[in-house]
Design an enzyme around this catalytic site. Structure first.
Site, PDB file in Angstrom:
ATOM      1  N   ASP A 183       0.746  -1.108  -0.371  1.00 33.27           N
ATOM      2  CA  ASP A 183      -0.144  -0.185   0.068  1.00 33.27           C
ATOM      3  C   ASP A 183       0.794   1.232   0.183  1.00 33.27           C
ATOM      4  OD1 ASP A 183      -2.195  -1.711   0.707  1.00 33.27           O
ATOM      5  OD2 ASP A 183      -1.815  -1.818   2.320  1.00 33.27           O
ATOM      6  N   HIS A 211      -4.770  -3.439   6.426  1.00 30.97           N
ATOM      7  CA  HIS A 211      -4.391  -3.813   5.182  1.00 30.97           C
ATOM      8  C   HIS A 211      -5.552  -3.902   4.400  1.00 30.97           C
ATOM      9  CE1 HIS A 211      -2.413  -4.808   1.371  1.00 30.97           C
ATOM     10  NE2 HIS A 211      -3.207  -6.473   1.632  1.00 30.97           N
TER      11      HIS A 211
END
Length: 348
Positions: A183, A211
């Protein structure tokens, strides 16, 4: 098959390594990769074997772990590693036995997990993976090196890591982390593209939280080419944050497969930074056990901005959290608390 592979490759590649590097090699370390016959594992293994993760003078013994049904494919992967004749590979263990797979392992990249199927509720996914990571945690505790560094990649990785770490009695809890580097990397590229610079020019950004689509890409302290950089808030809220949060789904839509190469790359980045440290004046993102910083309940596996030095990470303290970011943080905290509650029976 396992003993044959380990014995023959260790003997042959030790000689090749010494011939290639002379006497400059470090003692070999053992690197375990679960789900090693899968897409992410396949994208990752050969880069680890080449020295890209731990450096050009660090020999490795690869511990490739998968389920019994995948052993034929996994042995094919082992043959390909042989055929690459990597100077740094001093042994291969290809196994479905976790006692063997985690024996004396120094680094573990836990890629294997049950994927979410059609119509499956997140709670069911958590419970199914909970069983997997409960078992794996026991094997890691009983057989791995006491200084093992672990990154959980298999989703839902934050809570999978929480379950895993709960089984650990003899290894420091801070050695167990989950991956949000993918990410972070995604955010870095989006910002570089927006500002017309290279991704390596973007510094001081971070991922907070889970996440998942509740993750919080934080950019209030961002610099580009070592100068403070800003982007308009409308783009941040309407384009940047949704793009980072939903990037995985977009790749599945485009490829009809998950983002295996970028996930493998990020897992490797995670370990490389953990070993070598963060650049001076910058930080990265790691999901780690919360110490209560930023109002996050202690013990949650939560992504924070961290600096790393001498193999130890530290949460970056004192970053200003605006009401906008606090609202996003509250959502991701709640999601992770809900996930923890859903697997509470596995944490007792």
């Amino acid at each position: 098959m396992q003993k044959f592979l380990q014995k023959v490759i260790t003997n042959n590649l030790t000689r090749a390594s010494m011939a290639h590097f002379g006497q400059s090699l470090k003692p070999p370390v053992r690197v375990a990769i679960t789900g090693a016959a899968g897409q992410i594992g396949y994208s990752l293994i050969f880069r680890v074997a080449s020295g890209e993760m731990l450096g050009p003078n660090q020999p490795v013994i690869l511990h490739l772990i998968d389920l019994p049904f995948a052993m034929t494919a996994l042995n094919g992967v082992a043959m390909e590693i042989q055929d690459c004749a990597f100077p740094l590979v001093q042994g291969i263990v290809a196994t479905d036995n976790q006692t063997v797979g985690f024996k004396d392992v120094n680094y573990a990249l836990l890629v294997g997990a049950k994927p979410r199927g059609p119509g499956m509720e997140r709670g069911d996914l958590l419970k199914d993976n909970g069983k997997i990571f409960t078992e794996t945690g026991k094997y890691v505790n009983d057989h791995a090196s006491r200084d093992i560094k672990v990154v959980v990649v298999g989703n839902p990785c934050n809570t999978n890591c929480l379950i895993l770490a709960n089984q650990i009695k003899d290894i420091p809890k801070e050695n167990f982390t989950a991956m949000t580097r993918l990410d972070h990397n995604r955010a870095q590229h989006q910002l570089a593209d927006k500002l017309g610079v290279h991704s390596s020019d973007i510094r001081k950004i971070a991922i907070f939280g889970n996440h998942s689509p509740t993750m919080v890409p934080y950019i209030d302290q961002m610099t580009a080419k070592n100068h403070k950089a800003t982007v308009d808030q409308q783009w941040v809220t309407q384009t940047f944050i949704p793009t980072v949060q939903q990037r995985g789904a977009e790749i599945i839509k485009a490829r009809k497969l998950s983002s295996a190469a970028s996930a493998g790359n990020a897992a490797m980045n995670h370990i490389t930074t953990w070993v070598n440290g963060t650049p001076e004046g910058d930080y990265t993102s790691m999901a780690i056990p919360s110490d209560g910083s930023y109002g996050v309940p202690k013990g949650l596996i939560f992504s924070f901005p961290v600096t790393v030095k001498n193999g130890k990470y530290s949460i970056v303290q004192g970053l200003p959290i605006s009401p906008f970011y606090q609202g996003l943080l509250d959502k991701t905290i709640k999601e992770l608390v809900d996930e923890r509650n859903a697997v509470d029976h596995l944490l007792k």
